[in-house]
Design an enzyme around this catalytic site. Sequence first.
Site, PDB file in Angstrom:
ATOM      1  N   GLY A 255      64.107  17.393  16.693  1.00  0.00           N
ATOM      2  CA  GLY A 255      64.413  17.912  18.017  1.00  0.00           C
ATOM      3  C   GLY A 255      64.055  19.375  18.168  1.00  0.00           C
ATOM      4  NE  ARG A 256      68.390  22.906  20.796  1.00  0.00           N
ATOM      5  CZ  ARG A 256      69.423  23.736  20.813  1.00  0.00           C
ATOM      6  NH1 ARG A 256      69.451  24.771  19.977  1.00  0.00           N
ATOM      7  NH2 ARG A 256      70.421  23.550  21.646  1.00  0.00           N
ATOM      8  CG  MET A 257      58.940  21.023  16.571  1.00  0.00           C
ATOM      9  SD  MET A 257      59.342  22.647  15.924  1.00  0.00           S
ATOM     10  CE  MET A 257      58.209  23.666  16.884  1.00  0.00           C
TER      11      MET A 257
END
Length: 379
Positions: A255-257
């Site tokens: 996530g958050r990439m």
Amino acid sequence: MHYKLLFAAAAASLASAVSAAGVVGAAEGFAHGVTGGGSASPVYPTTTDELVSYLGDNEPRVIILDRTFDFTGTEGTETTTGCAPWGTASQCQVAINLHSWCDNYQASAPKVSVTYDKAGILPITVNSNKSIVGQGTKGVIKGKGLRVVSGAKNVIIQNIAVTDINPKYVWGGDAITVDDSDLVWIDHVTTARIGRQHIVLGTSADNRVTISYSLIDGRSDYSATCNGHHYWGVYLDGSNDMVTLKGNYFYNLSGRMPKVQGNTLLHAVNNLFHNFDGHAFEIGTGGYVLAEGNVFQDVNTVVETPISGQLFSSPDANTNQQCASVFGRSCQLNAFGNSGSMSGSDTSIISKFAGKTIAAAHPPGNIAQWTMKNAGQGK
């Protein structure tokens, strides 16, 4: 033109970094023109105290790292009560109650005892006009990150590794923080086994930032998704930011990439997203993303939905021709292998690049092979 020619300059810069006493190459994209410590005579810190002093003083510095600077244990440990929002299984991260986060946001989560290394919580301050350059594969900062904040500008971080910052604990520390800054270039950097964000741009204006040819290594014994894939990748949340992500290898994340919001214009170009058990892009309000020439291999969800910001995903050859009005060329298609899709045709984003320094883009055909060989420290 062959890829070995297109990328020759970047590859040569890494090969020569082993012996070069200073920065190699120049920033592409938004941080173009950054000079860091410029022509200052190189200094070679030998202790953690010396490193902190050089990074934080007011002199232009070219700081060469030729060893591991291990901050683990330098500020002691803390045992206190935290929480387990994602469960207590052996692969799950647990959280430090930093700034009462557990109390305020996870009140129903099980309470757990946490023992963390205090050095990881607050990164080392990097002041203006600094070049931090690793020698070969020797330059490692372990147990503590870096922060370019409070008006610092003109900073280059090149060919180093930042590792092992309380990886079991959310809020255990970030690898690289940029906040209230300008002209920051993060190049050929490897980050691994980090508690929170590998790279975070805070809510103040971070202005012009380029992150290039770096490796975000998400392999970890602990993660918020309890699957060995680190969740907290790159978070771009500035109030007036222009960020170039070029030629990076984002590996084994969930996530958050990246997560993009605030007021952030992001050019994501020729990156490799590989082996994600979760999502890559998360685009919130105020996130403006143009993605071209990237490769997504084994990525479950390329873009988390719903999208609250705006996305131009370079969807097809005809639509991509509209980039020519600002870029002077068509945008490049992205490539997908055993991955989800990326749908975004908001061409209004293109005009936001007018008058800006825009990184070149190449077709995605050989990006994966090249990036795996050349992104990160010492490559």
